[in-house]
Design a protein around this motif. Structure first.
Motif, PDB file in Angstrom:
ATOM      1  N   GLU A 181      57.148  35.370  47.718  1.00  0.00           N
ATOM      2  CA  GLU A 181      57.096  35.742  46.316  1.00  0.00           C
ATOM      3  C   GLU A 181      55.662  35.891  45.812  1.00  0.00           C
ATOM      4  O   GLU A 181      54.895  34.940  45.851  1.00  0.00           O
ATOM      5  N   PRO A 182      55.316  37.042  45.307  1.00  0.00           N
ATOM      6  CA  PRO A 182      53.965  37.208  44.762  1.00  0.00           C
ATOM      7  C   PRO A 182      53.847  36.642  43.347  1.00  0.00           C
ATOM      8  O   PRO A 182      54.813  36.648  42.592  1.00  0.00           O
ATOM      9  N   ALA A 183      52.653  36.143  43.036  1.00  0.00           N
ATOM     10  CA  ALA A 183      52.356  35.642  41.689  1.00  0.00           C
ATOM     11  C   ALA A 183      51.405  36.635  41.037  1.00  0.00           C
ATOM     12  O   ALA A 183      50.223  36.673  41.344  1.00  0.00           O
ATOM     13  N   LEU A 184      51.921  37.452  40.127  1.00  0.00           N
ATOM     14  CA  LEU A 184      51.097  38.537  39.595  1.00  0.00           C
ATOM     15  C   LEU A 184      50.259  38.147  38.379  1.00  0.00           C
ATOM     16  O   LEU A 184      49.063  38.439  38.325  1.00  0.00           O
ATOM     17  N   LEU A 185      50.884  37.488  37.407  1.00  0.00           N
ATOM     18  CA  LEU A 185      50.147  37.249  36.156  1.00  0.00           C
ATOM     19  C   LEU A 185      48.882  36.404  36.364  1.00  0.00           C
ATOM     20  O   LEU A 185      47.821  36.759  35.838  1.00  0.00           O
ATOM     21  N   PRO A 186      48.948  35.308  37.141  1.00  0.00           N
ATOM     22  CA  PRO A 186      47.707  34.556  37.381  1.00  0.00           C
ATOM     23  C   PRO A 186      46.655  35.406  38.080  1.00  0.00           C
ATOM     24  O   PRO A 186      45.455  35.280  37.810  1.00  0.00           O
ATOM     25  N   THR A 187      47.104  36.306  38.945  1.00  0.00           N
ATOM     26  CA  THR A 187      46.162  37.189  39.635  1.00  0.00           C
ATOM     27  C   THR A 187      45.467  38.107  38.631  1.00  0.00           C
ATOM     28  O   THR A 187      44.253  38.305  38.686  1.00  0.00           O
ATOM     29  N   LEU A 188      46.238  38.638  37.691  1.00  0.00           N
ATOM     30  CA  LEU A 188      45.638  39.514  36.680  1.00  0.00           C
ATOM     31  C   LEU A 188      44.669  38.737  35.790  1.00  0.00           C
ATOM     32  O   LEU A 188      43.612  39.242  35.417  1.00  0.00           O
ATOM     33  N   ASN A 189      45.044  37.496  35.468  1.00  0.00           N
ATOM     34  CA  ASN A 189      44.148  36.692  34.636  1.00  0.00           C
ATOM     35  C   ASN A 189      42.838  36.387  35.357  1.00  0.00           C
ATOM     36  O   ASN A 189      41.764  36.389  34.742  1.00  0.00           O
ATOM     37  N   ALA A 190      42.929  36.127  36.653  1.00  0.00           N
ATOM     38  CA  ALA A 190      41.710  35.871  37.421  1.00  0.00           C
ATOM     39  C   ALA A 190      40.865  37.141  37.521  1.00  0.00           C
ATOM     40  O   ALA A 190      39.632  37.100  37.420  1.00  0.00           O
ATOM     41  N   ALA A 191      41.542  38.281  37.696  1.00  0.00           N
ATOM     42  CA  ALA A 191      40.815  39.556  37.765  1.00  0.00           C
ATOM     43  C   ALA A 191      40.085  39.824  36.451  1.00  0.00           C
ATOM     44  O   ALA A 191      38.943  40.295  36.438  1.00  0.00           O
ATOM     45  N   LEU A 192      40.748  39.504  35.359  1.00  0.00           N
ATOM     46  CA  LEU A 192      40.128  39.656  34.039  1.00  0.00           C
ATOM     47  C   LEU A 192      38.846  38.841  33.952  1.00  0.00           C
ATOM     48  O   LEU A 192      37.812  39.323  33.480  1.00  0.00           O
ATOM     49  N   MET A 193      38.917  37.597  34.469  1.00  0.00           N
ATOM     50  CA  MET A 193      37.718  36.755  34.449  1.00  0.00           C
ATOM     51  C   MET A 193      36.605  37.359  35.291  1.00  0.00           C
ATOM     52  O   MET A 193      35.437  37.357  34.899  1.00  0.00           O
ATOM     53  N   ALA A 194      36.987  37.882  36.439  1.00  0.00           N
ATOM     54  CA  ALA A 194      35.973  38.438  37.340  1.00  0.00           C
ATOM     55  C   ALA A 194      35.267  39.637  36.715  1.00  0.00           C
ATOM     56  O   ALA A 194      34.118  39.920  37.019  1.00  0.00           O
ATOM     57  N   LEU A 195      35.972  40.349  35.843  1.00  0.00           N
ATOM     58  CA  LEU A 195      35.411  41.585  35.292  1.00  0.00           C
ATOM     59  C   LEU A 195      34.984  41.469  33.829  1.00  0.00           C
ATOM     60  O   LEU A 195      34.476  42.434  33.264  1.00  0.00           O
ATOM     61  N   SER A 196      35.185  40.295  33.227  1.00  0.00           N
ATOM     62  CA  SER A 196      34.990  40.233  31.778  1.00  0.00           C
ATOM     63  C   SER A 196      33.542  40.499  31.362  1.00  0.00           C
ATOM     64  O   SER A 196      33.303  41.005  30.273  1.00  0.00           O
ATOM     65  N   ALA A 197      32.597  40.185  32.236  1.00  0.00           N
ATOM     66  CA  ALA A 197      31.200  40.384  31.847  1.00  0.00           C
ATOM     67  C   ALA A 197      30.809  41.857  31.840  1.00  0.00           C
ATOM     68  O   ALA A 197      29.964  42.280  31.049  1.00  0.00           O
ATOM     69  N   THR A 198      31.428  42.639  32.711  1.00  0.00           N
ATOM     70  CA  THR A 198      30.973  44.022  32.879  1.00  0.00           C
ATOM     71  C   THR A 198      32.014  45.055  32.486  1.00  0.00           C
ATOM     72  O   THR A 198      31.682  46.194  32.209  1.00  0.00           O
TER      73      THR A 198
END
Ligand SMILES: [Zn+2]
Length: 1014
Positions: A499-516
């Motif tokens: 089972e994939p966990a999508l929403l936490p992945t998207l939230n982490a991606a948001l953090m990774a990109l929030s500065a730029t």
């Protein structure tokens, strides 16, 4: 624009004699053309009985060594007229607000009682702009093949076209003169002139979409589209070279009405929407001038102090050049000393010709710091890769990794670096993360021996476990990235978390990109049922009440809604690549919401099957990465005093009405619809102006504003309006409006509203603008001849059709419609169908001018399919190769190779044609490449639809939109129905709700009507 470079490999691998030549082709964007291998002459047009004979003779030249020079060097498309000359003409006539439209004497509309197929045309000069040597406006929608003498001479002067000499009624037997073409703008009646009792229409007499496309396509092979001289853009599917004369090219912006009524009342009589379709980053065609990028330094581009409109060709200069008068709000602004240039005696700035912002309709302005949200940097691409069990088992993971590799490094992996430069601009960076029930980031630093995996342990509170090495230059870290992508499928084949966990992945991606800010490309192969924000099987296929369905078409998931909004705020957008396990449910309503609200896109593989779909997947990832992409974008649309924006339709984020539209990302394929209403009366002596400004950061890291400027004439009474209706833009606006209603209204109501709208428009025309026609005749405006067919296509589309349809597919198509540009939508609403069993021997090869000769397309009805025939059926989303059960074995061998002599022998999962030394094979591959260059965002691969053998046979039947299918009428019956309703309307007996057996749309129907819906 599609990337043709990848096809070169096909030719090379197979000893194609043109491999070398193709490689040397000067422009990678021009589709290369596969040469005929030899002198194999295909017999003439065989219909039914001849086909076996045609293919019964062995090809005597099949093994002959081809001559290397067989293929004539390609010539460029017609070059644009001389810029300086035209701009000086523009300057001389003083475009702008003070230029009055020559008033025309009222003239009775001219009608012709003739065959639908008779060519017609018109010409309407714009504000007295002199016609140059180019042939006049090409307005006909239904003409026989053009390009002959009647299109070249004689010259038609503005006066001639404004005051046409009396022309006799057309007769099908008598070809029209160019003068008649130019002069006739009347409506097209057809049907029996006697009061009709449900007349049976001759299907051949109904307006033909294929004809309306083919003739202009031929015309625009040899002619450019000058954006000021012509006032009605070519049909959206027509490839053309636009010459920007100050008005934006229709590729970027199309108005529904190119001549606008002065008042809301006059517009209401037409029942047409006043709207604008914008595709601000649309791809250019070879032969078109690149968009100029202008830098005004720290002061930024000159703008109107009152309404903030950007400087443009329609602003006028006064007081010797010291003032510029805004074309939107008429405010006289001071010209800053840095921008000052004197005007000549006619009031035109002396430097006008050197200033693209004063002579071109579409320009990019570099903008200074005050326009920045964040320091602009090269675009960060973050690939989120689903590595859960379903992705591994279906080889979706293999395909996705391979696709990224192709996208970053080209199909050969180690190909020359210039390929990469083209795909990812300098300064852009790449990061990779994988997820199943855990989330892993990778350190891709160039100094490492191999990528380092860092696991995010807590999904409830995800964080990004590294900063350095997360985003890297894809060239510097190429060995690390390629070896990681090659290993991922094996690495996770041993783990297979289900089972994939999508929403936490998207939230982490948001953090990774929030500065730029940046762009996420995410794969997913199963419903994400793990972790915080997990989704459930909302649609098990059993709920089909209208209310239940409506709920399934929207999302109320707070987590996904929130992450969508946060991504936009941070300047991020996301494209999803979704593969449904065995066609199962993915909750695209919820997942796709994140893509829609951030300006992204969903690529959906409803029943992913690796052997068949990997090529498509790979090409689509490449397209996503290589198409022009901007991020952290805002859009503002301005218009002349008297008009105001009343609604926006598209995929973006909109805080409150009146605020700018926000896009996390925006790319070449995305379009936005804007509707206008009146807040006053327009002055018929002035033009109406529109300006769309998109503030965005380029993938290379430059902050810019793309400005698109449009002008339309203004007329009283709206009769003139009907002559300059852009059918594609009208259909596009109506489709968006309908898609936007999907979450509120039942599908039945929406279909009923579409029908009502069609009747309103055509009855309105009949009442106010068509003159005296016998009551039994259905009279269609010349500019809206195929409109009814396109609306029928919309009613039959997956988004709106009656009957059962998985909600995933409905909502996916609905969102797609909201972001499609006119070209892609046109194809979606009416596929192009090409018969390949009876091609002329010259079809699919370049003519003496280097243009590929394309065969005519045919109507989407089974009645046109010949026994033993073979057809390409392309709706821009899928491309079927439909093969009749009795297709000739020789045709199959010519197309697929030796031994492929029966339908059953063919590989059901074929996705491309082999490269063979047969004439037919080369023809079909060339034709496919040509249509691939004229498509939307989806990749073209072929899917076999063998009659009676493949499931795609049903899809083929579904796409025959002129037939009775998709729980809706045939085209002929639909026209009869519409006609009947128009007659009722004219006699005052129409009951608005009663539509197509879809009665009981009831009182809620009224609520569906926005101001323009009537
Ligand atoms: Zn202004």
């Amino acid at each position: 624009m599609s990337d043709f470079a990848m096809y070169h490999a096909l030719g090379q691998d197979s000893n194609n004699p043109n491999g070398q030549q193709q490689q040397n082709a000067p422009d990678p964007y021009r589709p290369h053309v596969v040469a005929s291998p030899g002198g194999y002459q295909q017999a003439g047009s065989p219909a039914v009985g001849q086909a076996p004979y045609q293919y019964g003779t062995p090809n005597p030249n099949a093994s002959m060594p081809p001559t290397p020079n067989y293929f004539p060097p390609q010539q460029s498309l017609p070059t644009s007229p001389n810029v300086d000359q035209l701009t000086s003409q523009m300057g001389a006539v003083g475009l702008g607000v003070e230029q009055a439209i020559p008033h025309k004497p009222k003239k009775k509309d001219r009608h012709a009682y003739h065959d639908i197929g008779t060519p017609v045309g018109t010409s309407q000069p714009f504000n007295g702009f002199p016609a140059s040597g180019t042939p006049n406006q090409f307005l006909n929608q239904n003409t026989p093949p053009v390009g002959g003498a009647q299109w070249q001479s004689p010259q038609i002067t503005p006066a001639m076209s404004q005051f046409p000499a009396a022309t006799p009624l057309f007769s099908p037997a008598m070809p029209a003169s160019p003068m008649q073409h130019a002069a006739r703008t009347g409506p097209v009646p057809f049907g029996s002139p006697a009061p009709a009792q449900a007349p049976k229409l001759d299907p051949e007499q109904t307006p033909s979409v294929p004809k309306s496309r083919d003739a202009p396509a031929r015309y625009y092979l040899d002619n450019v589209y000058p954006t000021m001289e012509y006032h009605l853009p070519p049909p959206a599917l027509t490839p053309f070279v636009a010459f920007d004369q100050g008005n934006s090219s229709p590729k970027f912006a199309r108005l529904t009405l190119n001549s606008i009524p002065t008042s809301a009342d006059a517009l209401a009589a037409t029942h047409l929407p006043l709207g604008l379709i914008l595709q601000p980053l649309a791809p250019l065609q070879e032969g078109e001038v690149p968009i100029p990028v202008l830098d005004f330094g720290d002061s930024g581009p000159p703008r109107c102090r009152r309404c903030r409109a950007y400087i443009n060709p329609f602003m006028t200069f006064k007081s010797g050049g010291n003032k510029f008068v805004c074309n939107m709000c008429t405010f006289p602004n001071d010209v800053s000393p840095e921008y000052f240039a004197p005007t000549d005696p006619s009031g035109v700035r002396v430097d006008r010709l050197q200033r693209p912002e004063l002579s071109m309709g579409t320009v990019d302005f570099m903008v200074p710091k005050e326009y920045w949200g964040k320091e602009p940097v090269g675009l960060r691409w973050l690939f989120l890769i689903d590595v859960s069990a379903e992705a591994v088992n279906r080889q979706f993971l293999d395909g996705f990794c391979e696709g990224i590799m192709h996208a970053l490094y080209g199909p050969e992996g180690d190909a020359a670096d210039e390929n990469t430069q083209k795909r990812i601009p300098k300064g852009a960076k790449v990061g990779i993360a994988t997820f199943d029930k855990d989330l892993h980031f990778y350190n891709l630093s160039a100094g490492l021996e191999s990528a380092q995996m860092l696991v995010v342990p807590d999904l409830e509170d995800p964080f990004v476990p590294l900063s350095d090495g997360l985003f890297v230059d894809p060239q510097e870290s190429k060995p690390i990235i390629t070896s990681l992508l090659a290993q991922l499928p094996t690495m996770f084949s041993n783990i297979k978390n289900p089972e994939p966990a999508l929403l936490p992945t998207l939230n982490a991606a948001l953090m990774a990109l929030s500065a730029t800010g940046g762009k996420i490309v995410c794969s997913l192969a199963a419903l994400p049922t793990w972790g915080p924000g997990r989704l459930f099987l909302r649609d098990d296929g059993s709920m089909h009440s209208a209310d239940a369905e409506k709920k399934l078409l929207a999302t109320e998931h707070p987590g996904f809604k929130k992450v969508g909004q946060k991504l936009v705020e941070s300047g991020c957008g996301i494209d999803f690549f979704l593969a449904a396990p065995s066609g199962g449910y993915l909750d695209i309503a919820t997942i796709g919401h994140v893509a829609a609200v951030t300006g992204g896109e969903v690529f959906y593989y409803p029943n992913f099957h690796s052997p068949r779909d990997t090529l498509k997947l790979s090409k689509e990832i490449t397209h996503t990465v290589s198409r022009e992409t901007g991020y952290q974008a805002l859009m503002k649309v301005r218009c002349s005093n008297g008009l105001q924006v009343s609604a926006y339709h598209g995929n973006f984020f909109h805080h409150t009405f009146g605020a700018d539209l926000e896009f996390g990302v925006i790319d070449a394929d995305k379009a936005i619809g804007v509707l206008f209403s009146y807040d006053g009366k327009l002055d018929p002596k002035l033009d109406a102006h529109f300006q769309a400004a998109l503030l965005y950061t380029t993938a290379g890291g430059e902050r810019r504003v793309r400005c698109c400027n449009l002008v339309a004439s203004v007329n009283e009474g709206a009769a003139q309006t009907m002559k300059f209706v852009d059918q594609d833009a009208v259909v596009n606006i109506i489709a968006r409006e309908a898609a936007a209603r999907m979450a509120e209204k039942s599908l039945k109501d929406i279909r009923a509203a579409l029908t009502e709208k069609t009747i309103d428009i055509l009855a309105g025309y009949r009442k106010a603008f068509s003159g005296n026609n016998p009551p039994g005749q259905l009279v269609l405006p010349e500019t809206l001849k195929e409109f009814t067919m396109f609306i029928l296509g919309l009613i039959k589309s997956r988004a709106f059709k009656g009957g059962k349809e998985p909600t995933d597919r409905r909502v996916h198509d609905m969102r797609m419609i909201k972001s499609m540009g006119p070209l892609e939508l046109s194809l979606y609403l009416y596929p192009r169908i090409i018969a390949i069993h009876n091609l002329d021997e010259k079809d699919g090869f370049p003519n003496e001018k280097g243009h590929l000769k394309m065969p005519s397309t045919i109507r989407a009805t089974f009645g046109k399919m010949e026994e033993g025939g073979a057809y390409i059926v392309d709706n821009g989303q899928i491309c079927l190769l439909w093969l009749h059960a009795n297709v000739s074995p020789n045709l199959l061998e010519d197309l697929f190779g030796p031994g492929q002599t029966s339908l059953k022998k063919l590989d059901a999962f074929t996705s491309s044609l082999p490269v063979l030394e047969t004439h037919l094979n080369a023809q079909v591959r060339n034709i496919l490449q040509c249509i691939e260059s004229n498509r939307g965002s989806k990749a073209l691969t072929i899917q076999l639809a063998r009659q009676g053998l493949d499931g795609a046979d049903y899809e083929f039947a579904r796409l025959l939109y002129e037939d009775r299918n998709n729980e809706a009428q045939s085209y002929g019956d639909w026209l009869v129905h519409v006609h009947k309703q128009i007659q009722l309307e004219l006699s005052g007996q129409r009951k608005k709700e009663e539509t197509d057996g879809l009665a009981s749309a009831g009182s809620t129907f009224v609520g569906l009507r926005t101001p323009y819906w009537g």
